[in-house]
Write an enzyme that holds these catalytic residues in place. Structure first.
Site, mmCIF file in Angstrom:
data_model
loop_
_atom_site.group_PDB
_atom_site.id
_atom_site.type_symbol
_atom_site.label_atom_id
_atom_site.label_comp_id
_atom_site.label_asym_id
_atom_site.label_seq_id
_atom_site.Cartn_x
_atom_site.Cartn_y
_atom_site.Cartn_z
ATOM 1 N N HIS A 47 -47.158 10.512 0.523
ATOM 2 C CA HIS A 47 -48.430 9.802 0.651
ATOM 3 C C HIS A 47 -49.191 10.258 1.897
ATOM 4 O O HIS A 47 -50.403 10.414 1.881
ATOM 5 C CB HIS A 47 -48.146 8.297 0.711
ATOM 6 N N HIS A 93 -54.329 2.677 -4.630
ATOM 7 C CA HIS A 93 -53.372 1.652 -4.243
ATOM 8 C C HIS A 93 -52.587 1.254 -5.491
ATOM 9 O O HIS A 93 -52.516 0.081 -5.857
ATOM 10 C CB HIS A 93 -54.086 0.458 -3.586
#
Lengths: 719, 222
Positions: A47, A93
């Site tokens: 990420h 998200h």
């Protein structure tokens, strides 16, 4: 407090591969402390480090005369003239939203807003791209309600208009929904704030909300596949507080105006760790932190927890020391925490102290710059199978199937839960192509759109990648905006599988080619990999958000079709039914190749629309559902019937690219014909807007009946 | 005409209200919620939309206890004019300046859309620019706009002609479809819909413009 010993299990639990751990040993020449292991895991997870994607991201076009700042900062910055800039980015998200839909989606919105105002821009528009599983899947309803309410709950309170977005359903997202949030802000081009620290001995200041234990390890969680233990990961989801974010934004913008800020970085994924390392690294400096000075929400937090907490609504700033009193006063006015928690140092060192004890002592530049980078093996996606025979369908039955499908019906149920009128600059509400907001106090406007057709990308990553950019380009042109630049949110499965990596590589080739040809460089973006559950990947979903400008002397194309208007089709129709909406909704078949994208034609036809706006009353691009669905949507918006003469199903429902439907009066149609002839743009009359019926190829149904299906289908599934 | 628009920390439509007043020709000052006095010579106070203190409790409950709110109550008691929109209406009911309460929408969802209203009375500076019973369209954007009052209060509001606007399609379950009410001296208006977002051609709706224009007209010559 003693820290746990470093074991193989602990290393694996931090998402670090044995060879990555060896690399750590090599870099620091000793075994890391527990806190240091946490810091490495935070910096090196997929990420934060983009270790699987970096190689390919470098191939994207990122520059152009309009680009003030491309990828690498919190958001991209694009010139919109008159000394002003638009600052924007999209971010995913996905994993948090699946685990805890309301808070996951809410904090997704919070994170992207922070990225924008960290750069000195006041957010002026938000959008989102949502992908859910099959409407019949038991989890989908809860996710739809939670995610939509979370986005609204955060954005509405913060006070940014949510002016657009996408909502799609496919069983490929059953175990892994996608929540991609976009925000754009406005700033003076010479007042943009960046993250590079400068000056030795400058105070490092912590701003905003207090640090708690929420979100510890969130970025590492977002870099792994899901399995049945997913519910245990709920504590890694952060909790959002839009009221604090609103105050943080106002205080930050006020603070920036005082001249106190040398550099600033929001605390997002891996909070304090990433923000401190980023500011130090970009400025070629070291950073020392004294963690006992960090405002804490809970007692007894360890160094490890503070360094990895993802508590929301926080910022880190390097301050001009002489401005401290002024800066502190701004934050006291807004009742927010302001604490000097460290300083910049000359050595290349990330020194983390807690109550006088060294908790981490790492070479900062190496920590930041030495994240592993992988050239993952990839396999080209094999060519799609030929499309088999398709039985003819009554065109009205086909249209009914589309307008009552959750994928193509009106999204009003979703959009009316988002405040899209706050700031009183919204010119076009969500739901009809691009959303538009005025640039406050000027005659200019900005248009925003979010697009991708994942089933195309799966069938043909290269053409599918191009198509996402092309559709975004068309949605901007259709409202009269000049496309300026794009941001991408690349959602894929596990990159360690060559066929998934092949989808990624293919899509990036297509996106890169289209962005170059259409002069819409990618100025920011986000990659979300490992979107798999129990080994099954999502559809490859590279979401493209594009931003366009309507100049002060230009009018947006905002009209609706009226009785007597001519329906004109811009662009060439071959009748491409492969991977089409009609094929999926009527025949339940997902077959064939994605429609090919002619970038030259896209550019020419888009420019034609923009150049001839004076003759155009209403315009929409053609995408899913082809001419038939576009004609219906335009009729529904205008409250007038439509007759399309075409009888051939492929002509009516084919999804050929580079096409627009235009409504205008007869004289204007003549003018457009002449202009099209000159510009070499294919244009033909395909019917008329008239009466109260929708007629396709001689078959009719009352507009009201179809419109009711269109407006009520979403609520019928989820209301 | 001098207008003072109050900014609470979570106000988000304060600028929009300032712009609407200013475009109508008013002199506008903004007032921070921690201030304890209104600017000298304030004719009308504007309480804007937003989420004054996050509104995690009852909407407007904390704002009703801000330092500036004392001054706003005194302004009302002196017969001053107040326009409270959305969160501003919620704050007015929480302070007791206006009666009744605003509960969660009947459908439990936030609702943002253009909403057809009926002008229920033209007997106020706020509504005198409309025709009696006129249908106008003004956007709503709220989660808690469901107006609730006792039967006695409803009788009184009706009897005293104090219902300013009603919804034509009651989107939030308000009693008697009430969208806005007046104080007993008719100088305070609280309404859930946002007239400041329906003032310019670019808004796509312009029915809110007459509210501000009429207000500035009357108060300027008062």
């Amino acid at each position: 407090m003693t820290e746990p010993a470093i074991t193989d299990d602990l290393i694996a639990a931090h998402g670090l591969k044995p060879e990555e751990y060896d690399r750590i040993l090599e870099i620091i020449g000793r075994a890391p402390s527990f806190t240091e292991l946490g810091i490495f895991s935070a910096m090196w997870n997929e990420h934060c480090s983009y270790k699987s994607s970096k190689k390919w991201l470098r191939t994207l076009p990122v520059s152009g005369p309009q680009v003030i700042c491309g990828p690498g900062e919190n958001a991209g910055v694009v010139d919109i003239g008159d000394g002003q800039a638009v600052i924007f980015k999209m971010e995913s998200h996905n994993h948090p939203s699946y685990i805890e839909p309301y808070q996951g989606a809410a904090t997704g919105v919070g994170g992207i807003l922070r990225d924008v105002f960290t750069m000195g821009a006041r957010p002026i528009a938000a959008m989102n791209s949502l992908s859910f599983g099959s409407p019949d899947h038991p989890k989908t309803r809860q996710l739809v309600h939670g995610v939509v309410e979370g986005i609204g709950g955060y954005g509405n309170s913060f006070g940014v208009p949510t002016i657009g977005g996408e909502v799609r359903f496919d069983s490929a997202y059953d175990g892994n929904c996608l929540v991609n949030a976009f925000a754009a802000g406005l700033a003076d081009a010479d007042k943009i704030f960046y993250s590079a620290a400068s000056g030795v001995g400058m105070p490092v200041v912590y701003l905003g909300a207090k640090t708690g234990r929420d979100g510890v390890g969130g970025a590492t969680m977002a870099s792994a596949e899901f399995d049945e233990t997913i519910e245990e990961k709920r504590p890694t989801v952060q909790v959002g507080d839009p009221f604090t974010e609103k105050r943080l934004m106002e205080a930050t913008l006020e603070l920036m105006a005082t001249g106190a800020v040398i550099s600033i970085q929001d605390m997002g994924a891996a909070g304090l760790t990433c923000s401190a390392v980023e500011m130090g690294d970009k400025g070629g400096l070291g950073v020392r932190l004294d963690l006992e000075k960090v405002p804490q929400r809970e007692a007894g937090m360890t160094a490890y927890e503070m360094m990895l907490s993802e508590s929301q609504e926080r910022m880190l700033m390097v301050l001009r020391p002489e401005k401290e009193a002024e800066a502190r006063a701004v934050f006291e006015k807004w009742d927010l925490d302001f604490a000097i928690v460290g300083e910049t140092i000359a050595e290349d060192r990330f020194l983390v102290m807690h109550n006088g004890e060294v908790k981490a002592d790492l070479p900062l530049a190496t920590l930041s710059g030495s994240a592993p980078e992988y050239d993952r093996p990839w396999e080209e996606t094999p060519p799609a199978d030929e499309l088999g025979e398709i039985a003819a369908v009554d065109p009205i039955d086909g249209l009914k199937a589309l307008v009552s499908s959750v994928n193509y019906c009106s999204r009003e149920w979703v959009f009316e839960q988002y405040d899209h009128t706050v700031m009183a600059d919204t010119q076009e509400r969500p739901g009809r192509g691009a959303g538009i907001v005025r640039v406050h106090g000027t005659g200019k406007s900005l248009a925003f759109t979010s697009d991708v057709t994942p089933r195309y990308v799966k069938a043909n990553p290269v053409e599918g990648g191009k198509q996402a950019v092309a559709e975004a380009f068309r949605n901007l042109c259709a409202v009269g905006a000049k496309p300026l630049a794009t941001t991408d949110n690349l959602n894929f499965g596990n990159p360690e599988k060559p066929e998934i990596m092949g989808q990624f590589v293919g899509a990036l080739k297509g996106i890169g080619a289209a962005c170059a040809a259409l002069d819409t460089p990618i100025v920011s973006g986000n990659v979300s990999l490992y979107n798999e559950t129990d080994g099954t990947a999502i559809l490859p979903t590279p979401t493209i958000c594009a931003v366009g400008l309507i100049a002060a002397d230009e009018e947006p194309i905002l009209g609706t079709a009226r009785e007597g208007h001519v329906a004109l089709l811009v662009g060439e129709t071959a009748g491409h039914l492969g991977q089409s909406a009609i094929l999926a909704e009527v025949y339940n078949r997902v077959e064939g190749d994605a429609p090919p994208v002619d970038l030259e034609a896209e550019r020419r036809n888009g420019e034609f629309i923009r150049a001839n706006r004076e003759f155009i009353k209403a315009c929409t691009d053609l995408s899913d559902g082809g001419l038939a669905l576009a004609a219906f949507e335009m009729a529904e918006a205008g409250g007038v019937g439509v007759t399309i003469d075409e009888t051939d199903m492929a002509q009516l429902f084919g999804e050929d690219q580079a096409r627009y439907l235009v409504a205008c009066n007869f004289d204007q149609a003549e003018a457009l014909m002449i202009a099209a002839g000159r510009a070499g743009v294919p244009l033909k009359s395909v019917g008329r807007f008239t009466g109260t019926e929708v007629t396709l190829g001689g078959v009719s149904a009352p507009l009201e009946e179809l419109a009711t299906l269109y407006r009520e289908s979403f609520g019928r599934h989820f209301g | 005409m001098r207008a003072a628009v109050v900014t609470f920390p979570g106000s988000n439509a304060d600028r929009d209200l300032v712009v609407a007043f200013r475009n109508a020709g008013a002199d506008v000052t903004t007032v921070w919620h921690k201030d304890s006095a209104l600017p000298e010579g304030t004719d009308i106070v504007g309480l804007p939309g937003g989420f004054s203190f996050g509104d995690y409790l009852r909407c407007g409950a904390i704002a009703a206890r801000s330092p500036i709110t004392r001054a706003v109550i005194e302004h009302a008691e002196r017969g001053g004019y107040i326009l409270g929109i959305c969160n501003g209406f919620q704050i007015l009911t929480e302070t007791g300046i206006l009666p009744g309460a605003l509960m969660r929408n009947a459908g439990l969802k936030f609702l943002c859309k253009p909403e057809p209203l009926t002008v229920a009375t033209t007997d106020s500076v706020f509504t005198q620019g409309y025709k009696p019973g006129e249908e106008i369209t003004v956007p709503i954007a709220h989660h808690d706009g469901n107006y609730v009052a006792t039967p006695d209060l409803l009788d009184r509001l009706r009897g005293e002609d104090r219902v300013a606007f009603t919804y034509r399609a009651n989107p939030n379950g308000s009693q008697e479809a009430i969208a806005g009410i007046l104080s007993d001296n008719r100088r305070v208006l609280g309404m859930m819909p946002h007239p400041e977002r329906a003032c310019e051609d670019a808004h796509g709706l312009t029915d809110g413009k007459r509210l501000f224009a009429g207000l500035v007209d009357v108060l300027a010559t008062a």
